[in-house]
Design a protein around this motif. Structure first.
Motif, PDB file in Angstrom:
ATOM      1  N   TYR A 127       0.375  -3.214  10.241  1.00 48.65           N
ATOM      2  CA  TYR A 127       1.172  -2.718   9.118  1.00 48.65           C
ATOM      3  C   TYR A 127       2.217  -3.765   8.747  1.00 48.65           C
ATOM      4  O   TYR A 127       2.547  -4.650   9.539  1.00 48.65           O
ATOM      5  CB  TYR A 127       1.840  -1.389   9.479  1.00 48.65           C
ATOM      6  CG  TYR A 127       2.894  -1.508  10.552  1.00 48.65           C
ATOM      7  CD1 TYR A 127       2.543  -1.640  11.897  1.00 48.65           C
ATOM      8  CD2 TYR A 127       4.255  -1.507  10.226  1.00 48.65           C
ATOM      9  CE1 TYR A 127       3.500  -1.774  12.882  1.00 48.65           C
ATOM     10  CE2 TYR A 127       5.225  -1.626  11.212  1.00 48.65           C
ATOM     11  CZ  TYR A 127       4.838  -1.765  12.534  1.00 48.65           C
ATOM     12  OH  TYR A 127       5.789  -1.888  13.510  1.00 48.65           O
ATOM     13  N   GLU A 172      -1.318   3.227   1.288  1.00 51.37           N
ATOM     14  CA  GLU A 172      -0.907   3.907   2.520  1.00 51.37           C
ATOM     15  C   GLU A 172      -1.898   5.011   2.896  1.00 51.37           C
ATOM     16  O   GLU A 172      -1.503   6.125   3.251  1.00 51.37           O
ATOM     17  CB  GLU A 172       0.502   4.486   2.352  1.00 51.37           C
ATOM     18  CG  GLU A 172       1.539   3.419   2.014  1.00 51.37           C
ATOM     19  CD  GLU A 172       2.962   3.966   1.894  1.00 51.37           C
ATOM     20  OE1 GLU A 172       3.903   3.159   1.986  1.00 51.37           O
ATOM     21  OE2 GLU A 172       3.129   5.190   1.698  1.00 51.37           O
ATOM     22  N   TYR A 232      -1.059   6.714   6.095  1.00 49.75           N
ATOM     23  CA  TYR A 232       0.365   7.024   6.242  1.00 49.75           C
ATOM     24  C   TYR A 232       0.648   8.094   7.297  1.00 49.75           C
ATOM     25  O   TYR A 232       1.560   7.959   8.114  1.00 49.75           O
ATOM     26  CB  TYR A 232       0.903   7.490   4.879  1.00 49.75           C
ATOM     27  CG  TYR A 232       2.324   7.947   4.897  1.00 49.75           C
ATOM     28  CD1 TYR A 232       3.365   7.032   4.801  1.00 49.75           C
ATOM     29  CD2 TYR A 232       2.646   9.307   5.010  1.00 49.75           C
ATOM     30  CE1 TYR A 232       4.686   7.449   4.821  1.00 49.75           C
ATOM     31  CE2 TYR A 232       3.955   9.724   5.030  1.00 49.75           C
ATOM     32  CZ  TYR A 232       4.976   8.798   4.938  1.00 49.75           C
ATOM     33  OH  TYR A 232       6.282   9.220   4.962  1.00 49.75           O
ATOM     34  N   GLU A 233      -0.149   9.156   7.299  1.00 53.70           N
ATOM     35  CA  GLU A 233       0.137  10.310   8.180  1.00 53.70           C
ATOM     36  C   GLU A 233      -0.070   9.978   9.653  1.00 53.70           C
ATOM     37  O   GLU A 233       0.396  10.720  10.519  1.00 53.70           O
ATOM     38  CB  GLU A 233      -0.736  11.502   7.783  1.00 53.70           C
ATOM     39  CG  GLU A 233      -0.424  12.083   6.401  1.00 53.70           C
ATOM     40  CD  GLU A 233      -1.045  11.258   5.272  1.00 53.70           C
ATOM     41  OE1 GLU A 233      -1.883  10.383   5.556  1.00 53.70           O
ATOM     42  OE2 GLU A 233      -0.676  11.502   4.112  1.00 53.70           O
ATOM     43  N   VAL A 287       0.891   7.018  11.023  1.00 54.53           N
ATOM     44  CA  VAL A 287       1.821   5.968  11.441  1.00 54.53           C
ATOM     45  C   VAL A 287       2.977   6.562  12.245  1.00 54.53           C
ATOM     46  O   VAL A 287       3.537   7.596  11.879  1.00 54.53           O
ATOM     47  CB  VAL A 287       2.379   5.224  10.213  1.00 54.53           C
ATOM     48  CG1 VAL A 287       3.458   4.227  10.636  1.00 54.53           C
ATOM     49  CG2 VAL A 287       1.265   4.534   9.453  1.00 54.53           C
ATOM     50  N   TYR A 311       8.105   1.005  10.156  1.00 54.12           N
ATOM     51  CA  TYR A 311       7.191   1.184   9.018  1.00 54.12           C
ATOM     52  C   TYR A 311       8.039   1.654   7.840  1.00 54.12           C
ATOM     53  O   TYR A 311       8.783   2.624   7.951  1.00 54.12           O
ATOM     54  CB  TYR A 311       6.135   2.227   9.365  1.00 54.12           C
ATOM     55  CG  TYR A 311       5.112   2.471   8.274  1.00 54.12           C
ATOM     56  CD1 TYR A 311       4.045   1.601   8.091  1.00 54.12           C
ATOM     57  CD2 TYR A 311       5.209   3.573   7.437  1.00 54.12           C
ATOM     58  CE1 TYR A 311       3.105   1.829   7.100  1.00 54.12           C
ATOM     59  CE2 TYR A 311       4.270   3.810   6.445  1.00 54.12           C
ATOM     60  CZ  TYR A 311       3.221   2.940   6.280  1.00 54.12           C
ATOM     61  OH  TYR A 311       2.290   3.168   5.293  1.00 54.12           O
ATOM     62  N   GLN A 355       9.546   3.396   4.606  1.00 53.24           N
ATOM     63  CA  GLN A 355       9.366   4.563   3.734  1.00 53.24           C
ATOM     64  C   GLN A 355       9.470   4.058   2.305  1.00 53.24           C
ATOM     65  O   GLN A 355      10.550   3.664   1.850  1.00 53.24           O
ATOM     66  CB  GLN A 355      10.426   5.629   4.041  1.00 53.24           C
ATOM     67  CG  GLN A 355      10.267   6.272   5.414  1.00 53.24           C
ATOM     68  CD  GLN A 355       8.882   6.901   5.612  1.00 53.24           C
ATOM     69  OE1 GLN A 355       8.310   7.492   4.689  1.00 53.24           O
ATOM     70  NE2 GLN A 355       8.328   6.771   6.812  1.00 53.24           N
ATOM     71  N   THR A 356       8.356   4.054   1.596  1.00 52.66           N
ATOM     72  CA  THR A 356       8.305   3.359   0.306  1.00 52.66           C
ATOM     73  C   THR A 356       8.683   4.238  -0.884  1.00 52.66           C
ATOM     74  O   THR A 356       9.076   3.715  -1.932  1.00 52.66           O
ATOM     75  CB  THR A 356       6.889   2.790   0.077  1.00 52.66           C
ATOM     76  OG1 THR A 356       5.941   3.796   0.427  1.00 52.66           O
ATOM     77  CG2 THR A 356       6.665   1.550   0.917  1.00 52.66           C
ATOM     78  N   ILE A 387       2.372   3.341  -4.993  1.00 51.18           N
ATOM     79  CA  ILE A 387       1.973   3.728  -3.636  1.00 51.18           C
ATOM     80  C   ILE A 387       0.691   4.552  -3.733  1.00 51.18           C
ATOM     81  O   ILE A 387       0.593   5.432  -4.595  1.00 51.18           O
ATOM     82  CB  ILE A 387       3.086   4.576  -2.973  1.00 51.18           C
ATOM     83  CG1 ILE A 387       4.402   3.815  -2.960  1.00 51.18           C
ATOM     84  CG2 ILE A 387       2.677   5.015  -1.572  1.00 51.18           C
ATOM     85  CD1 ILE A 387       5.618   4.711  -2.737  1.00 51.18           C
ATOM     86  N   ARG A 442      -1.964   7.122  -1.688  1.00 58.65           N
ATOM     87  CA  ARG A 442      -2.191   8.003  -0.528  1.00 58.65           C
ATOM     88  C   ARG A 442      -3.496   8.767  -0.747  1.00 58.65           C
ATOM     89  O   ARG A 442      -3.991   8.847  -1.862  1.00 58.65           O
ATOM     90  CB  ARG A 442      -1.041   9.018  -0.378  1.00 58.65           C
ATOM     91  CG  ARG A 442       0.344   8.372  -0.246  1.00 58.65           C
ATOM     92  CD  ARG A 442       0.863   8.447   1.171  1.00 58.65           C
ATOM     93  NE  ARG A 442       2.167   7.795   1.282  1.00 58.65           N
ATOM     94  CZ  ARG A 442       3.346   8.443   1.313  1.00 58.65           C
ATOM     95  NH1 ARG A 442       3.371   9.770   1.255  1.00 58.65           N
ATOM     96  NH2 ARG A 442       4.476   7.776   1.426  1.00 58.65           N
TER      97      ARG A 442
END
Ligand SMILES: *Cc1c(COP(=O)(O)O)cnc(C)c1O
Length: 360
Positions: free
Chosen positions: A167, A190, A193-194, A196, A201, A203-204, A216, A218
């Motif tokens: 990452y 991402e 994402y869930e 990570v 890392y 938070q975008t 972003i 997902r």
């Protein structure tokens, strides 16, 4: 009949071997697919009821705006409802973005190896592809910056990066965003994402406010376990979303997928449990690699890339014969490696045993 010239250099997507085919070929009753980073624990039981309820409505087109799901996602991630674009899988969001931005006069910058759909769609649009090799498994963000010029439209950051699992750390991403020219769209994919847990890392979502050129991605295909239903989304500032929306088909996400995604977001516990079991499964593979002195990358996704230092197609075949479908690195640009999706504890143990039997 002549197709666009750029299509001639592309092959249709090579899916992992279908389970039914493998069963027949090797005379197996049980075959497990750990090749596309799907969730080995399935999806939340709440999803199944939501799907049944939706079956009454199949004759009616879905809500093209996905209003109910939109409200759920907006609340879940912390954006406004008009800062989301939904796709028939994140794959489709990638396609929409490429269709909206790229042309033969433009170029796009990405790492290699990384998720293949960025390149695939960019090639279809006729854009120039600028690939920057990973360094020690990480995105080489400085070299990616060097590749950016006035004709660059999109730069892709996949984090955690499929197929490696590494990452981009928070400070590195923040520095990168300040240096990327504003005419370039930065896509941060991402999909995992869930899964990570790394503390640095980034938070975008809060970065969207000050970075109008950030988007972003997902998906519901991985930790939520809805890969079959095809639903994912992009987050970006409203002007950006409005500009690319016309490239989206009106009914691109279906009714069943929307209902399932809403239910999936309502079961936080399911995803948390998957994250914990995934970390334990990764540890099984780390221990195996340490024991056999194999090089690997620590992963923040639900998969691991292992360097076996030998033809990985042979290992792939050995696993296939015993009913496990994984990915050989040859097709992913990492020869001698296998990318294995983390399975259940028992599946991981079986894979490890088969590999040991073969290697030792
Ligand atoms: C799986 C994956 C996606 C696409 O997922 P969809 O099923 O199309 O939503 C996107 N990016 C990465 C990095 C992935 O691994």
């Amino acid at each position: 009949m002549q197709v666009k010239e750029q299509l001639l250099q592309l092959k249709p997507y090579q899916p992992g071997k279908p389970i039914e085919e493998v069963k027949k070929e090797f005379n197996l009753t049980k075959v497990v697919k750990l090749a596309s980073n799907e969730n080995p624990f399935g999806c939340s039981p709440k999803v199944k009821q939501a799907i049944l309820d939706e079956l009454e409505q199949l004759a009616i087109y879905p809500d093209g705006y996905a209003a109910l799901l939109r409200t759920k996602v907006a609340n879940h991630v912390g954006v406004n409802e008009n800062e989301i674009i939904f796709g028939n899988g994140t794959d489709e969001v990638i396609q929409i973005i490429c269709r909206a931005l790229l042309n033969p006069q433009s170029n796009t910058v990405m790492a290699t190896p990384t998720f293949p759909q960025y390149k695939h769609n960019a090639v279809i649009e006729g854009a120039e592809i600028r690939e920057v090799p990973l360094v020690n498994g990480d995105h080489d963000l400085d070299s990616m910056l060097v590749q950016i010029d006035e004709n660059t439209k999109i730069v892709w950051i996949c984090t955690p990066n499929n197929p490696v699992g590494t990452y981009v750390k928070k400070q590195a991403l923040l520095d990168f965003l300040t240096k990327v020219p504003k005419h370039v769209l930065v896509i941060v994919d991402e999909a995992y994402y869930e899964y990570v847990t790394a503390e640095d890392y980034p938070q975008t979502v809060p970065l969207l406010k000050d970075n109008s050129n950030l988007m972003i991605l997902r998906t519901f295909s991985k930790a939520y376990g809805l890969a079959a239903l095809r639903i994912g989304y992009g987050l970006g500032n409203v002007e950006l979303i409005n500009k690319i929306e016309p490239a989206r088909e009106p009914f691109n996400t279906n009714r069943v997928a929307q209902a399932a995604a809403i239910a999936a977001l309502g079961d936080v516990q399911f995803v948390e449990e998957c994250q914990i079991k995934n970390k334990q499964g990764l540890q099984q593979f780390y221990d195996f690699c340490e024991e056999l002195k194999l090089n690997y990358y620590t992963s923040e996704g639900n998969f691991i890339l292992i360097d076996f230092n030998r033809d990985s197609d042979e290992l792939f075949q050995a696993l296939l014969k015993r009913g496990y479908i994984v990915r050989s690195g040859n097709a992913l640009g990492v020869p001698n490696h296998l990318r294995i999706t983390i399975g259940t504890e028992q599946q991981n143990a079986e894979i490890i045993q088969i590999l040991k039997d073969f290697i030792l």
